[in-house]
Write a protein that holds these residues in place. Structure first.
Motif, PDB file in Angstrom:
ATOM      1  N   SER A   1      -4.902   3.145  -4.538  1.00  9.08           N
ATOM      2  CA  SER A   1      -5.541   2.126  -3.726  1.00  9.08           C
ATOM      3  C   SER A   1      -6.757   1.623  -3.487  1.00  9.08           C
ATOM      4  O   SER A   1      -7.496   2.948  -3.423  1.00  9.08           O
ATOM      5  CB  SER A   1      -4.598   1.451  -3.029  1.00  9.08           C
ATOM      6  OG  SER A   1      -3.344   1.287  -3.252  1.00  9.08           O
ATOM      7  N   GLU A   2      -7.706   0.742  -3.823  1.00  7.57           N
ATOM      8  CA  GLU A   2      -8.499   0.553  -3.451  1.00  7.57           C
ATOM      9  C   GLU A   2      -9.009   0.583  -1.592  1.00  7.57           C
ATOM     10  O   GLU A   2     -10.173   0.788  -1.068  1.00  7.57           O
ATOM     11  CB  GLU A   2      -9.616  -0.546  -4.596  1.00  7.57           C
ATOM     12  CG  GLU A   2      -9.804  -0.460  -5.767  1.00  7.57           C
ATOM     13  CD  GLU A   2     -10.733  -1.279  -6.154  1.00  7.57           C
ATOM     14  OE1 GLU A   2     -11.577  -2.668  -5.757  1.00  7.57           O
ATOM     15  OE2 GLU A   2     -10.666  -1.094  -7.742  1.00  7.57           O
ATOM     16  N   ASP A   3      -8.040  -0.387  -1.529  1.00 10.65           N
ATOM     17  CA  ASP A   3      -7.658  -1.005  -0.083  1.00 10.65           C
ATOM     18  C   ASP A   3      -7.277   0.801   0.541  1.00 10.65           C
ATOM     19  O   ASP A   3      -6.692   1.189   0.188  1.00 10.65           O
ATOM     20  CB  ASP A   3      -6.995  -1.587   0.256  1.00 10.65           C
ATOM     21  CG  ASP A   3      -5.528  -2.202  -0.112  1.00 10.65           C
ATOM     22  OD1 ASP A   3      -5.648  -1.373  -1.544  1.00 10.65           O
ATOM     23  OD2 ASP A   3      -4.928  -2.706   0.372  1.00 10.65           O
ATOM     24  N   PHE A   4      -7.462   1.089   1.886  1.00 15.86           N
ATOM     25  CA  PHE A   4      -6.628   1.888   2.370  1.00 15.86           C
ATOM     26  C   PHE A   4      -6.351   1.664   3.967  1.00 15.86           C
ATOM     27  O   PHE A   4      -6.641   0.759   4.607  1.00 15.86           O
ATOM     28  CB  PHE A   4      -7.274   2.982   3.176  1.00 15.86           C
ATOM     29  CG  PHE A   4      -9.167   3.197   2.833  1.00 15.86           C
ATOM     30  CD1 PHE A   4      -9.254   1.897   3.907  1.00 15.86           C
ATOM     31  CD2 PHE A   4     -10.151   2.930   1.639  1.00 15.86           C
ATOM     32  CE1 PHE A   4     -10.894   1.751   3.849  1.00 15.86           C
ATOM     33  CE2 PHE A   4     -10.966   2.849   1.582  1.00 15.86           C
ATOM     34  CZ  PHE A   4     -11.562   2.270   2.887  1.00 15.86           C
ATOM     35  N   SER A   5      -5.812   2.168   4.763  1.00 17.01           N
ATOM     36  CA  SER A   5      -5.544   2.174   6.417  1.00 17.01           C
ATOM     37  C   SER A   5      -5.385   3.536   6.787  1.00 17.01           C
ATOM     38  O   SER A   5      -5.618   4.134   5.941  1.00 17.01           O
ATOM     39  CB  SER A   5      -3.664   2.065   6.311  1.00 17.01           C
ATOM     40  OG  SER A   5      -3.510   0.481   6.284  1.00 17.01           O
ATOM     41  N   LEU A   6      -6.106   3.174   8.053  1.00 12.77           N
ATOM     42  CA  LEU A   6      -6.850   5.183   8.569  1.00 12.77           C
ATOM     43  C   LEU A   6      -6.295   5.373   9.721  1.00 12.77           C
ATOM     44  O   LEU A   6      -5.839   3.806  10.985  1.00 12.77           O
ATOM     45  CB  LEU A   6      -8.648   4.112   8.464  1.00 12.77           C
ATOM     46  CG  LEU A   6      -9.552   3.884   7.533  1.00 12.77           C
ATOM     47  CD1 LEU A   6     -10.213   3.340   7.856  1.00 12.77           C
ATOM     48  CD2 LEU A   6      -9.513   5.122   5.656  1.00 12.77           C
TER      49      LEU A   6
ATOM     50  N   LEU B   1       0.666  -1.376   0.241  1.00 18.79           N
ATOM     51  CA  LEU B   1       0.102  -0.226  -0.059  1.00 18.79           C
ATOM     52  C   LEU B   1       0.864   0.855   0.160  1.00 18.79           C
ATOM     53  O   LEU B   1       0.710   1.953  -0.986  1.00 18.79           O
ATOM     54  CB  LEU B   1      -0.552  -0.059   1.705  1.00 18.79           C
ATOM     55  CG  LEU B   1      -2.280   1.381   1.253  1.00 18.79           C
ATOM     56  CD1 LEU B   1      -2.590   1.107  -0.011  1.00 18.79           C
ATOM     57  CD2 LEU B   1      -2.184   0.731   2.550  1.00 18.79           C
ATOM     58  N   LEU B   2       2.005   1.493   0.683  1.00 17.37           N
ATOM     59  CA  LEU B   2       3.083   3.090   0.699  1.00 17.37           C
ATOM     60  C   LEU B   2       3.829   2.932  -0.442  1.00 17.37           C
ATOM     61  O   LEU B   2       3.504   3.761  -1.157  1.00 17.37           O
ATOM     62  CB  LEU B   2       4.071   2.280   2.326  1.00 17.37           C
ATOM     63  CG  LEU B   2       3.220   2.280   3.208  1.00 17.37           C
ATOM     64  CD1 LEU B   2       4.268   1.383   4.379  1.00 17.37           C
ATOM     65  CD2 LEU B   2       2.766   3.739   4.072  1.00 17.37           C
ATOM     66  N   ASN B   3       3.487   1.664  -1.108  1.00 21.52           N
ATOM     67  CA  ASN B   3       4.633   1.206  -2.359  1.00 21.52           C
ATOM     68  C   ASN B   3       3.848   2.311  -3.546  1.00 21.52           C
ATOM     69  O   ASN B   3       4.025   2.793  -4.101  1.00 21.52           O
ATOM     70  CB  ASN B   3       5.161   0.436  -2.950  1.00 21.52           C
ATOM     71  CG  ASN B   3       6.123   0.229  -4.374  1.00 21.52           C
ATOM     72  OD1 ASN B   3       6.649   1.446  -3.514  1.00 21.52           O
ATOM     73  ND2 ASN B   3       5.517  -1.124  -4.527  1.00 21.52           N
TER      74      ASN B   3
ATOM     75  N   TYR C   1     -14.509   7.621  -3.033  1.00 21.56           N
ATOM     76  CA  TYR C   1     -13.212   7.376  -1.825  1.00 21.56           C
ATOM     77  C   TYR C   1     -14.518   7.321  -0.785  1.00 21.56           C
ATOM     78  O   TYR C   1     -13.926   6.503   0.254  1.00 21.56           O
ATOM     79  CB  TYR C   1     -12.804   8.320  -2.315  1.00 21.56           C
ATOM     80  CG  TYR C   1     -10.887   7.545  -1.456  1.00 21.56           C
ATOM     81  CD1 TYR C   1     -10.510   6.685  -2.010  1.00 21.56           C
ATOM     82  CD2 TYR C   1     -10.689   8.520  -0.090  1.00 21.56           C
ATOM     83  CE1 TYR C   1      -9.104   6.050  -1.820  1.00 21.56           C
ATOM     84  CE2 TYR C   1      -9.354   7.493  -0.139  1.00 21.56           C
ATOM     85  CZ  TYR C   1      -9.115   7.083  -0.409  1.00 21.56           C
ATOM     86  OH  TYR C   1      -7.975   5.860   0.515  1.00 21.56           O
ATOM     87  N   ARG C   2     -14.690   8.850  -0.453  1.00 19.09           N
ATOM     88  CA  ARG C   2     -15.241   8.863   1.223  1.00 19.09           C
ATOM     89  C   ARG C   2     -16.478   7.793   0.597  1.00 19.09           C
ATOM     90  O   ARG C   2     -16.346   7.412   2.336  1.00 19.09           O
ATOM     91  CB  ARG C   2     -15.975  10.261   0.549  1.00 19.09           C
ATOM     92  CG  ARG C   2     -17.179  10.771   1.704  1.00 19.09           C
ATOM     93  CD  ARG C   2     -18.673  10.523   1.730  1.00 19.09           C
ATOM     94  NE  ARG C   2     -19.232  10.944   2.806  1.00 19.09           N
ATOM     95  CZ  ARG C   2     -20.185   9.670   3.305  1.00 19.09           C
ATOM     96  NH1 ARG C   2     -20.783   8.924   2.186  1.00 19.09           N
ATOM     97  NH2 ARG C   2     -21.412  10.263   4.091  1.00 19.09           N
ATOM     98  N   ASP C   3     -17.658   7.410  -0.331  1.00 15.94           N
ATOM     99  CA  ASP C   3     -18.745   6.771   0.202  1.00 15.94           C
ATOM    100  C   ASP C   3     -17.610   5.005   0.556  1.00 15.94           C
ATOM    101  O   ASP C   3     -18.424   4.574   1.727  1.00 15.94           O
ATOM    102  CB  ASP C   3     -19.408   6.349  -1.039  1.00 15.94           C
ATOM    103  CG  ASP C   3     -20.107   7.488  -1.208  1.00 15.94           C
ATOM    104  OD1 ASP C   3     -20.152   8.263  -0.650  1.00 15.94           O
ATOM    105  OD2 ASP C   3     -20.919   7.181  -2.519  1.00 15.94           O
ATOM    106  N   ALA C   4     -16.726   4.850  -0.150  1.00 15.22           N
ATOM    107  CA  ALA C   4     -15.814   3.364   0.816  1.00 15.22           C
ATOM    108  C   ALA C   4     -15.307   3.551   1.802  1.00 15.22           C
ATOM    109  O   ALA C   4     -15.464   2.437   2.884  1.00 15.22           O
ATOM    110  CB  ALA C   4     -14.545   3.519  -0.311  1.00 15.22           C
TER     111      ALA C   4
END
Ligand SMILES: Cc1cc2nc3c(=O)[nH]c(=O)nc-3n(C[C@H](O)[C@H](O)[C@H](O)COP(=O)(O)OP(=O)(O)OC[C@H]3O[C@@H](n4cnc5c(N)ncnc54)[C@H](O)[C@@H]3O)c2cc1C
Length: 492
Positions: A348-353, A337-339, A395-398
């Motif tokens: 990306s579609e995934d995220f860390s929050l 993800l960081l890459n 992105y907000r909705d996801a």
């Protein structure tokens, strides 16, 4: 001699510089383009909620005390800090929490729950971060690094401290468990760095947290901004809002003042820019005055990631949700993800929050019986080519759906206040080059002497403070830059 000084921008770096220079006896006026002070720490007032726009984690509160002491005042008369416990609650991708704080035994017991073998490694890691902290923070953070020889002098120590290693690599020498490695290496993200690229000097952030604790300012970070503005006004300084500077005026290689967007000219002996350093050089100083900071150099510099942040308030409380004041919700992917964010510049579609829930500590941030939050997702800066005007709502909705499904049941039907910002906000409202949230990326080749200097090399009597200058982003960094500027400018 008493000088007339103009500060461009009212971020923490600008506010701290103004107060420090007033304490030295100079005349100081801040010009801020926005309608409120604070820069990244702007406060959004929505339907009775107060949302701190940016910094929420206060790691070195004594740095604020110093500003008040220099002015002959007591910080306690202006701001109240309270400690946060735990410092962070970090969730793995299965939603299992890990807490840490400054209670050594407690942190060890949390480590044991994950991987008992890492207790010893953690203790070793911690003991080595003291040496890094003593060098990187105590000794070097408030030194100006104007000459290459300043860099050469510290090079042997930096090598001894393994600063050529990344934070992740450094932590991995001591800690085995993949999740715990993430827990003790995410800190560079707080100052705009990729844990896989940022010099291990930044491993000291964990030491800094343990040394002074993680704090919250009652009334929110906005209360610190207001308290600094009050201090500056008590000292006889001025803060002019809605005043965007269009040009730094230069004659014979020296600045003579500034010109506002409305055409008004204000003369000054010294100008200190707290606006984004890349933006300042590129947009506020005519090319003919820039030998070092050419457009090409600015373009070739590496900039930190951007952020997508949603501020939201609910009409019910979530005190039984298992969340803490500061939460980090890690996804499955870390390095990948960081890459994507830092190297591929791919959204990306995934995220860390990071999920902030200030009303746990301070219910005054929301109307009674309501809860205030903000959720932040690191995203690539604008080189990604993402069309945020189209992508932002999706992105907000996801993110909101993810929070509703995993942490905040019935979130969307309880929402009563909301606002979001994306990389375009950083570019257009905060004037940050490429929409970066933390300015110049904190990698070794862009640190200390290699970072934009606090005294301009192109224009005499021009100084820089704030995230893109030495020592770097984050409140301890920008407050240190203010101290450096004060020392360089000197007394009346
Ligand atoms: C969402 C978020 C969360 C963060 N969380 C933390 C945290 O928890 N802890 C921490 O320590 N750090 C945190 N940081 C980092 C920290 O907030 C920043 O590094 C720091 O606040 C930057 O301060 P600065 O002095 O560089 O000024 P900035 O805040 O960048 O302010 C610069 C100011 O200059 C003004 N300006 C720009 N151009 C002009 C112009 N032409 N004329 C007049 N004014 C102009 C802008 O409007 C702005 O007000 C966070 C950052 C963000 C974005």
């Amino acid at each position: 001699m008493k000088k007339d000084i103009i500060v461009i921008g009212s971020g923490f770096g600008g506010l701290a510089t103004a107060s420090r220079l007033l304490s030295k006896g100079h005349d100081v006026t801040i010009y801020e383009k926005r309608d409120k002070p604070g820069g990244r720490a702007y406060v959004y007032d929505v339907n009775g909620f107060k949302f701190d726009g940016g910094p929420t984690v206060i790691t070195a509160p004594f740095m604020f005390d110093d500003i008040y002491t220099a002015a002959g005042k007591k910080r306690e008369d202006y701001i109240e800090f309270v400690p946060c416990n735990p410092f962070y609650r970090i969730f793995d991708s299965d939603g299992k929490p890990f807490d840490y704080n400054s209670d050594h035994e407690f942190t060890l017991s949390e480590i044991s729950k994950r991987n008992p073998a890492d207790r010893k490694g953690y203790e070793k890691f911690l003991s080595t971060t003291k040496a890094i902290f003593d060098k990187g923070f105590v000794e070097l953070a408030d030194k100006p690094f104007l000459k290459f020889t300043d860099m050469l002098k510290v090079a042997p120590d930096l090598i001894k401290l393994q600063s050529y290693k990344s934070v992740y690599k450094y932590v991995s020498q001591y800690i085995e468990d993949d999740f715990l490695r993430r827990c003790f290496s995410f800190h560079p993200l707080l100052v705009g760095g990729n844990p896989f690229d940022t010099t291990s000097i930044y491993a000291m952030i964990h030491y800094l947290e343990r040394e002074w604790g993680v704090h919250y300012a009652m009334g929110g970070t906005g209360a610190i901004v207001n308290a600094l503005v009050n201090l500056i006004e008590d000292q006889g300084g001025k803060v002019q809002l809605n005043s965007e500077i269009d040009e730094i005026l230069v004659e014979n290689g020296k600045t003579t003042g500034i010109q506002l967007k409305n055409g008004n000219i204000h003369k000054a002996d010294i100008v200190v820019s707290n606006a984004d350093v890349a933006f300042t050089y590129k947009n506020l100083i005519n090319k003919k005055h820039r030998k070092k900071y050419t457009d090409r150099k600015i373009e070739r510099t590496k900039y930190s990631m951007s952020l997508f942040v949603i501020y939201f308030g609910t009409k019910k409380r979530y005190l039984d949700s298992g969340l803490a004041h500061h939460n980090i919700i890690l996804g499955d992917r870390y390095k990948g993800l960081l890459n994507d964010i830092f190297h591929k510049k791919h959204l990306s579609e995934d995220f860390s929050l990071y999920l902030h829930m200030p009303t746990i500590t301070d219910p005054s941030m929301a109307p009674e019986g309501h809860e205030a939050f903000y959720v932040l997702s690191p995203v690539p800066h604008l080189d990604s080519g993402t069309d945020w005007s189209e992508m932002a709502p999706k992105y907000r909705d996801a993110i909101m759906q993810f929070l509703e499904d995993n942490y905040l049941p019935d979130l969307q039907e309880n929402l009563v206040a909301e606002h979001y910002i994306d990389p375009l906000h950083f570019k257009n409202t905060l004037n940050s080059f490429k929409g970066s949230a933390f300015s110049v990326e904190p990698i070794l080749t862009q640190s200390a002497w290699f970072r934009p200097h606090n005294r301009s090399e192109d224009v005499e009597n021009l100084y820089f403070v704030g995230a893109g200058t030495h020592p770097g982003a984050g409140l301890p960094g920008v407050l240190s830059s203010a101290k450096i500027a004060e020392n360089l400018i000197g007394e009346v």
